[in-house]
Design a protein around this motif. Structure first.
Motif, PDB file in Angstrom:
ATOM      1  N   MET A 173      17.967  26.362  -8.366  1.00 41.70           N
ATOM      2  CA  MET A 173      17.098  25.315  -8.532  1.00 41.70           C
ATOM      3  C   MET A 173      16.298  25.072  -7.259  1.00 41.70           C
ATOM      4  O   MET A 173      16.641  25.207  -6.162  1.00 41.70           O
ATOM      5  N   VAL A 174      15.073  24.756  -7.666  1.00 41.66           N
ATOM      6  CA  VAL A 174      14.045  24.438  -6.683  1.00 41.66           C
ATOM      7  C   VAL A 174      13.478  23.133  -6.761  1.00 41.66           C
ATOM      8  O   VAL A 174      12.854  22.621  -7.998  1.00 41.66           O
ATOM      9  N   ILE A 175      12.969  22.254  -5.973  1.00 44.27           N
ATOM     10  CA  ILE A 175      12.325  21.019  -5.929  1.00 44.27           C
ATOM     11  C   ILE A 175      11.224  21.021  -5.320  1.00 44.27           C
ATOM     12  O   ILE A 175      10.900  21.676  -4.146  1.00 44.27           O
ATOM     13  N   GLY A 176      10.081  20.934  -6.171  1.00 47.01           N
ATOM     14  CA  GLY A 176       8.885  21.023  -5.546  1.00 47.01           C
ATOM     15  C   GLY A 176       8.165  19.449  -4.994  1.00 47.01           C
ATOM     16  O   GLY A 176       8.360  18.545  -5.761  1.00 47.01           O
ATOM     17  N   ILE A 177       7.669  19.530  -3.872  1.00 51.91           N
ATOM     18  CA  ILE A 177       7.049  18.121  -3.357  1.00 51.91           C
ATOM     19  C   ILE A 177       5.629  18.444  -2.984  1.00 51.91           C
ATOM     20  O   ILE A 177       5.149  19.487  -2.283  1.00 51.91           O
ATOM     21  N   LEU A 178       5.018  17.553  -3.474  1.00 55.08           N
ATOM     22  CA  LEU A 178       3.412  17.396  -2.825  1.00 55.08           C
ATOM     23  C   LEU A 178       2.916  16.324  -2.542  1.00 55.08           C
ATOM     24  O   LEU A 178       3.374  14.971  -3.124  1.00 55.08           O
ATOM     25  N   ARG A 179       2.328  16.098  -1.431  1.00 58.54           N
ATOM     26  CA  ARG A 179       2.148  15.022  -0.645  1.00 58.54           C
ATOM     27  C   ARG A 179       0.424  15.150  -0.712  1.00 58.54           C
ATOM     28  O   ARG A 179      -0.282  15.882  -0.228  1.00 58.54           O
ATOM     29  N   LEU A 180       0.193  13.865  -1.048  1.00 52.99           N
ATOM     30  CA  LEU A 180      -1.421  13.689  -1.016  1.00 52.99           C
ATOM     31  C   LEU A 180      -1.716  12.502  -0.151  1.00 52.99           C
ATOM     32  O   LEU A 180      -1.522  11.601  -0.452  1.00 52.99           O
ATOM     33  N   THR A 181      -2.910  12.686   0.588  1.00 52.91           N
ATOM     34  CA  THR A 181      -3.609  11.607   1.015  1.00 52.91           C
ATOM     35  C   THR A 181      -5.054  11.462   0.365  1.00 52.91           C
ATOM     36  O   THR A 181      -5.851  12.154   0.367  1.00 52.91           O
ATOM     37  N   LEU A 182      -5.218  10.419  -0.075  1.00 54.66           N
ATOM     38  CA  LEU A 182      -6.330   9.802  -0.845  1.00 54.66           C
ATOM     39  C   LEU A 182      -7.503   9.000   0.061  1.00 54.66           C
ATOM     40  O   LEU A 182      -6.816   8.156   0.735  1.00 54.66           O
ATOM     41  N   HIS A 183      -8.514   9.068  -0.171  1.00 52.34           N
ATOM     42  CA  HIS A 183      -9.514   8.309   0.518  1.00 52.34           C
ATOM     43  C   HIS A 183     -10.194   7.502  -0.525  1.00 52.34           C
ATOM     44  O   HIS A 183     -10.648   8.352  -1.529  1.00 52.34           O
ATOM     45  N   LEU A 184     -10.193   6.326  -0.410  1.00 53.58           N
ATOM     46  CA  LEU A 184     -10.793   5.503  -1.557  1.00 53.58           C
ATOM     47  C   LEU A 184     -11.863   4.600  -0.861  1.00 53.58           C
ATOM     48  O   LEU A 184     -11.680   3.497  -0.451  1.00 53.58           O
ATOM     49  N   PRO A 185     -13.200   5.118  -0.746  1.00 54.00           N
ATOM     50  CA  PRO A 185     -14.164   4.509   0.127  1.00 54.00           C
ATOM     51  C   PRO A 185     -14.908   3.633  -0.389  1.00 54.00           C
ATOM     52  O   PRO A 185     -15.210   2.560   0.218  1.00 54.00           O
ATOM     53  N   ASN A 186     -14.645   3.070  -1.764  1.00 56.66           N
ATOM     54  CA  ASN A 186     -15.023   1.879  -2.333  1.00 56.66           C
ATOM     55  C   ASN A 186     -14.100   0.687  -2.649  1.00 56.66           C
ATOM     56  O   ASN A 186     -14.390  -0.497  -3.351  1.00 56.66           O
ATOM     57  N   ALA A 211       4.855   8.404  -6.779  1.00 54.96           N
ATOM     58  CA  ALA A 211       4.828   7.269  -6.014  1.00 54.96           C
ATOM     59  C   ALA A 211       3.964   7.131  -4.981  1.00 54.96           C
ATOM     60  O   ALA A 211       3.442   8.374  -4.457  1.00 54.96           O
ATOM     61  N   GLU A 212       3.517   6.079  -4.657  1.00 50.73           N
ATOM     62  CA  GLU A 212       2.740   5.704  -3.539  1.00 50.73           C
ATOM     63  C   GLU A 212       3.830   5.680  -2.163  1.00 50.73           C
ATOM     64  O   GLU A 212       4.670   4.791  -2.401  1.00 50.73           O
ATOM     65  N   ILE A 213       3.646   6.549  -1.374  1.00 50.47           N
ATOM     66  CA  ILE A 213       4.736   6.630  -0.212  1.00 50.47           C
ATOM     67  C   ILE A 213       4.272   6.019   1.113  1.00 50.47           C
ATOM     68  O   ILE A 213       4.819   6.158   2.138  1.00 50.47           O
ATOM     69  N   VAL A 220      -6.399   1.663  -8.930  1.00 47.64           N
ATOM     70  CA  VAL A 220      -6.709   2.712  -8.694  1.00 47.64           C
ATOM     71  C   VAL A 220      -5.347   3.713  -8.720  1.00 47.64           C
ATOM     72  O   VAL A 220      -5.173   4.549  -9.494  1.00 47.64           O
ATOM     73  N   VAL A 221      -4.769   3.328  -7.653  1.00 45.68           N
ATOM     74  CA  VAL A 221      -3.513   4.305  -7.423  1.00 45.68           C
ATOM     75  C   VAL A 221      -2.491   4.105  -8.618  1.00 45.68           C
ATOM     76  O   VAL A 221      -1.690   5.026  -9.013  1.00 45.68           O
ATOM     77  N   SER A 222      -2.105   2.846  -9.155  1.00 52.83           N
ATOM     78  CA  SER A 222      -1.205   2.948 -10.074  1.00 52.83           C
ATOM     79  C   SER A 222      -1.570   3.427 -11.444  1.00 52.83           C
ATOM     80  O   SER A 222      -0.839   4.088 -12.280  1.00 52.83           O
ATOM     81  N   GLY A 223      -2.862   3.347 -11.793  1.00 53.58           N
ATOM     82  CA  GLY A 223      -3.279   4.065 -12.891  1.00 53.58           C
ATOM     83  C   GLY A 223      -3.316   5.566 -12.856  1.00 53.58           C
ATOM     84  O   GLY A 223      -2.808   6.271 -13.707  1.00 53.58           O
ATOM     85  N   LEU A 224      -3.785   6.027 -11.609  1.00 45.18           N
ATOM     86  CA  LEU A 224      -3.616   7.587 -11.251  1.00 45.18           C
ATOM     87  C   LEU A 224      -2.100   7.940 -11.559  1.00 45.18           C
ATOM     88  O   LEU A 224      -1.669   9.141 -12.103  1.00 45.18           O
ATOM     89  N   LEU A 225      -1.362   7.345 -10.933  1.00 44.14           N
ATOM     90  CA  LEU A 225       0.419   7.669 -10.760  1.00 44.14           C
ATOM     91  C   LEU A 225       0.733   7.544 -12.309  1.00 44.14           C
ATOM     92  O   LEU A 225       1.569   8.570 -12.539  1.00 44.14           O
ATOM     93  N   ARG A 226       0.390   6.718 -12.910  1.00 44.32           N
ATOM     94  CA  ARG A 226       1.124   6.596 -14.337  1.00 44.32           C
ATOM     95  C   ARG A 226       0.442   7.703 -15.181  1.00 44.32           C
ATOM     96  O   ARG A 226       1.249   8.109 -15.921  1.00 44.32           O
ATOM     97  N   ALA A 231      -4.467   6.157   0.766  1.00 38.47           N
ATOM     98  CA  ALA A 231      -3.269   5.910  -0.177  1.00 38.47           C
ATOM     99  C   ALA A 231      -2.691   7.325   0.014  1.00 38.47           C
ATOM    100  O   ALA A 231      -3.209   8.180  -0.010  1.00 38.47           O
ATOM    101  N   GLN A 232      -1.298   7.272   0.360  1.00 33.55           N
ATOM    102  CA  GLN A 232      -0.352   8.489   0.400  1.00 33.55           C
ATOM    103  C   GLN A 232       0.461   8.771  -0.796  1.00 33.55           C
ATOM    104  O   GLN A 232       1.317   7.593  -1.019  1.00 33.55           O
ATOM    105  N   LEU A 233       0.326   9.564  -1.557  1.00 36.89           N
ATOM    106  CA  LEU A 233       1.177   9.725  -2.858  1.00 36.89           C
ATOM    107  C   LEU A 233       2.100  10.830  -2.562  1.00 36.89           C
ATOM    108  O   LEU A 233       1.719  11.676  -2.024  1.00 36.89           O
ATOM    109  N   GLY A 234       3.290  10.767  -3.317  1.00 35.93           N
ATOM    110  CA  GLY A 234       4.302  11.843  -3.344  1.00 35.93           C
ATOM    111  C   GLY A 234       4.459  12.293  -4.744  1.00 35.93           C
ATOM    112  O   GLY A 234       4.778  11.488  -5.605  1.00 35.93           O
ATOM    113  N   VAL A 235       4.826  13.497  -5.004  1.00 40.82           N
ATOM    114  CA  VAL A 235       4.870  14.112  -6.361  1.00 40.82           C
ATOM    115  C   VAL A 235       5.957  14.928  -6.290  1.00 40.82           C
ATOM    116  O   VAL A 235       6.118  15.782  -5.262  1.00 40.82           O
TER     117      VAL A 235
END
Length: 96
Positions: free
Chosen positions: A1-14, A41-43, A24-30, A52-56
């Motif tokens: 079994m493998v667990i894959g983790i993606l961490r993203l930092t998003l810049h929302l200039p506006n 989730a936003e982490i 923006v974040v909740s719509g994207l995560l959904r 915004a830091q997101l974890g997938v």
């Protein structure tokens, strides 16, 4: 079994408020959860308007498959989040 983790930092200039950021974040995560059947989730940076830091996370039998899913999620976020720019990306595979 493998667990894959993606961490993203998003810049929302506006983003001028936490409410605008959450919109923006909740719509994207959904959309990510629905399209790729992953946990997302936003982490971090929850109180900063323009960051915004997101974890997938996903679970797979093979590392290559988990890596492919996370790469597709990243491409989706880069292509569909016109209000956000990907500032940083970290991927990790944990084999159990």
């Amino acid at each position: 079994m493998v667990i894959g983790i993606l961490r993203l930092t998003l810049h929302l200039p506006n983003s001028g408020s936490l409410k605008a950021k959450r919109h923006v974040v909740s719509g994207l995560l959904r959309r990510v959860r629905q399209q790729f059947q992953v946990a997302a989730a936003e982490i971090g940076d929850r109180d900063r308007w323009q960051l915004a830091q997101l974890g997938v996370a996903c679970v797979s039998a093979e590392g290559a498959h988990a890596d492919e899913i996370l790469a597709r999620v990243l491409r989706f976020v880069e292509g569909s989040a016109s209000e956000a720019q990907v500032a940083d990306v970290t991927t990790e595979l944990i084999r159990l």
